[in-house]
Design a protein around this motif. Structure first.
Motif, PDB file in Angstrom:
ATOM      1  N   SER A   1     -23.283  17.302  21.588  1.00 25.90           N
ATOM      2  CA  SER A   1     -22.635  18.599  21.921  1.00 25.90           C
ATOM      3  C   SER A   1     -23.633  19.551  22.671  1.00 25.90           C
ATOM      4  N   MET A   2     -24.741  19.533  22.738  1.00 27.52           N
ATOM      5  CA  MET A   2     -25.861  20.469  23.658  1.00 27.52           C
ATOM      6  C   MET A   2     -25.070  20.053  25.314  1.00 27.52           C
ATOM      7  N   ILE A   3     -25.333  18.888  25.254  1.00 28.25           N
ATOM      8  CA  ILE A   3     -24.943  18.281  26.830  1.00 28.25           C
ATOM      9  C   ILE A   3     -23.490  18.624  27.119  1.00 28.25           C
ATOM     10  N   THR A   4     -22.346  18.254  26.465  1.00 31.28           N
ATOM     11  CA  THR A   4     -21.171  18.427  26.851  1.00 31.28           C
ATOM     12  C   THR A   4     -20.433  19.748  26.560  1.00 31.28           C
ATOM     13  N   GLY A   5     -21.006  20.509  25.582  1.00 32.42           N
ATOM     14  CA  GLY A   5     -20.546  21.630  24.938  1.00 32.42           C
ATOM     15  C   GLY A   5     -19.539  21.213  23.779  1.00 32.42           C
ATOM     16  N   ALA A   6     -19.054  20.186  23.507  1.00 30.65           N
ATOM     17  CA  ALA A   6     -18.156  19.932  22.332  1.00 30.65           C
ATOM     18  C   ALA A   6     -18.568  20.397  21.228  1.00 30.65           C
ATOM     19  N   THR A   7     -17.743  20.936  20.349  1.00 35.79           N
ATOM     20  CA  THR A   7     -17.989  21.174  19.040  1.00 35.79           C
ATOM     21  C   THR A   7     -16.730  20.804  18.138  1.00 35.79           C
ATOM     22  N   GLU A   8     -16.837  20.712  16.807  1.00 33.79           N
ATOM     23  CA  GLU A   8     -15.786  20.761  15.889  1.00 33.79           C
ATOM     24  C   GLU A   8     -15.139  22.083  15.724  1.00 33.79           C
ATOM     25  N   SER A   9     -15.612  23.079  15.161  1.00 38.67           N
ATOM     26  CA  SER A   9     -15.148  24.422  14.922  1.00 38.67           C
ATOM     27  C   SER A   9     -16.019  25.492  15.282  1.00 38.67           C
ATOM     28  N   SER A  10     -17.548  25.114  15.461  1.00 40.19           N
ATOM     29  CA  SER A  10     -18.496  26.102  15.466  1.00 40.19           C
ATOM     30  C   SER A  10     -18.675  26.740  16.923  1.00 40.19           C
ATOM     31  N   GLY A  11     -18.079  26.029  18.003  1.00 42.74           N
ATOM     32  CA  GLY A  11     -18.083  26.308  19.353  1.00 42.74           C
ATOM     33  C   GLY A  11     -17.794  27.858  19.822  1.00 42.74           C
ATOM     34  N   PHE A  12     -17.983  28.183  21.072  1.00 34.90           N
ATOM     35  CA  PHE A  12     -17.358  29.339  21.523  1.00 34.90           C
ATOM     36  C   PHE A  12     -15.914  29.192  21.530  1.00 34.90           C
ATOM     37  N   HIS A  13     -15.319  30.436  21.297  1.00 36.23           N
ATOM     38  CA  HIS A  13     -13.502  30.600  21.020  1.00 36.23           C
ATOM     39  C   HIS A  13     -12.968  30.711  22.405  1.00 36.23           C
ATOM     40  N   GLY A  14     -13.808  31.045  23.453  1.00 35.64           N
ATOM     41  CA  GLY A  14     -12.973  31.048  24.611  1.00 35.64           C
ATOM     42  C   GLY A  14     -12.892  32.554  25.237  1.00 35.64           C
ATOM     43  N   LEU A  15     -12.544  32.753  26.408  1.00 32.14           N
ATOM     44  CA  LEU A  15     -12.154  33.966  27.246  1.00 32.14           C
ATOM     45  C   LEU A  15     -10.896  33.762  27.867  1.00 32.14           C
ATOM     46  N   GLY A  16      -9.859  34.523  27.483  1.00 35.32           N
ATOM     47  CA  GLY A  16      -8.609  34.833  28.144  1.00 35.32           C
ATOM     48  C   GLY A  16      -7.749  33.476  28.231  1.00 35.32           C
ATOM     49  N   GLY A  17      -8.110  32.660  27.038  1.00 36.70           N
ATOM     50  CA  GLY A  17      -7.368  31.375  26.884  1.00 36.70           C
ATOM     51  C   GLY A  17      -8.184  30.319  27.393  1.00 36.70           C
ATOM     52  N   ARG A  18      -9.220  30.482  28.003  1.00 35.24           N
ATOM     53  CA  ARG A  18     -10.164  29.354  28.897  1.00 35.24           C
ATOM     54  C   ARG A  18     -11.478  29.206  27.932  1.00 35.24           C
ATOM     55  N   PHE A  19     -12.118  28.084  28.419  1.00 28.57           N
ATOM     56  CA  PHE A  19     -13.570  27.727  27.808  1.00 28.57           C
ATOM     57  C   PHE A  19     -13.546  27.642  26.233  1.00 28.57           C
ATOM     58  N   ASP A  20     -12.541  27.360  25.671  1.00 29.51           N
ATOM     59  CA  ASP A  20     -12.602  27.208  24.296  1.00 29.51           C
ATOM     60  C   ASP A  20     -13.507  25.585  24.132  1.00 29.51           C
ATOM     61  N   ARG A  21     -14.749  25.746  23.298  1.00 33.38           N
ATOM     62  CA  ARG A  21     -15.505  24.586  23.266  1.00 33.38           C
ATOM     63  C   ARG A  21     -15.068  23.782  21.756  1.00 33.38           C
ATOM     64  N   ARG A  22     -14.164  24.561  20.972  1.00 31.68           N
ATOM     65  CA  ARG A  22     -13.843  24.082  19.503  1.00 31.68           C
ATOM     66  C   ARG A  22     -12.576  22.820  19.929  1.00 31.68           C
ATOM     67  N   ASN A  23     -12.744  22.033  18.640  1.00 34.46           N
ATOM     68  CA  ASN A  23     -11.903  20.918  18.609  1.00 34.46           C
ATOM     69  C   ASN A  23     -11.892  19.923  19.845  1.00 34.46           C
ATOM     70  N   LEU A  24     -13.495  19.743  20.099  1.00 33.27           N
ATOM     71  CA  LEU A  24     -13.642  18.933  21.006  1.00 33.27           C
ATOM     72  C   LEU A  24     -14.510  17.533  20.659  1.00 33.27           C
ATOM     73  N   LEU A  25     -14.849  18.062  19.484  1.00 28.77           N
ATOM     74  CA  LEU A  25     -15.876  16.711  18.749  1.00 28.77           C
ATOM     75  C   LEU A  25     -15.491  16.204  17.625  1.00 28.77           C
TER      76      LEU A  25
END
Length: 207
Positions: free
Chosen positions: A95-119
């Motif tokens: 998670s630290m290296i790739t940014g991937a999280t289950e549901s605790s990550g950044f929710h994004g900006l303008g529909g981009r950069f959402d880090r959730r649902n990647l782990l």
């Protein structure tokens, strides 16, 4: 802060983070993650942390052979159930290296950069870790076997003495030296051993 000297000889993982670029957190969004960073996150240096780092290092190089891996655009699946064994340790490093999280990550900006649902976690996964590029659907399956680098024969004896309060300073130093020597051998001396590329998938084809 003082780490074992060999930490400096472990190649860093370079990532491009578009969000960091937009927000001015890093020039061009380029950030380097070292083994020392993984140790600071986990709180310890061990074969599990070293193995997770090596799988990510090799897997990302395979996924992005001609470019810098893009943080936040990689889906990670780890074998096992969160909370079991060392699954959480491996997940934290990934998670630290790739940014991937289950549901605790950044929710994004303008529909981009959402880090959730990647782990994800999958008890039936054949390999230990799967990395997948969201932009191309290309994926790589990786496994790591720490037993390929043997431990010092007195390791468990020394650890038992230390944990029971019977180990003196000489015992502690011997244990610590042997423990980190094994980590060094995993990361440097045998860095191409124990990490296996099982398959790569691109557009549904095994390549």
């Amino acid at each position: 802060m003082s780490f074992p000297i060999f930490f400096n000889n472990v190649p860093v993982i370079t990532m491009a983070d578009p969000l960091a670029d937009i927000l001015g957190a890093a020039s061009g969004g380029i950030m380097e993650y070292s083994y020392a960073d993984a140790v600071k996150l986990a709180g310890h240096s061990c074969p599990t942390v070293a193995g997770a780092y090596r799988m990510l290092q090799q897997g990302l190089a395979l996924l992005y052979p001609e470019s810098v891996p893009v943080r936040g655009e990689i889906r990670v699946t780890i074998k096992g159930k969160l909370g079991d064994g060392v699954v959480g340790v491996i997940a934290n490093v990934a998670s630290m290296i790739t940014g991937a999280t289950e549901s605790s990550g950044f929710h994004g900006l303008g529909g981009r950069f959402d880090r959730r649902n990647l782990l994800y976690f999958d008890e039936g996964l054949e390999s230990d870790m799967v990395l997948e590029r969201i932009d191309t659907d290309r994926s790589v399956c990786l496994s790591y076997n720490p037993k390929i680098v043997s431990a010092h024969p007195q390791m468990q004896e020394w650890l038992g003495m230390i944990l029971s309060g019977k180990g003196d300073m000489k015992t502690r130093e011997a244990f610590q030296s042997a423990w980190q020597d094994r980590v060094k051998r995993i990361l440097i001396d045998h860095r191409d051993d124990g990490v296996i590329k099982l398959k790569m998938l691109e557009e549904g084809r095994i390549i």
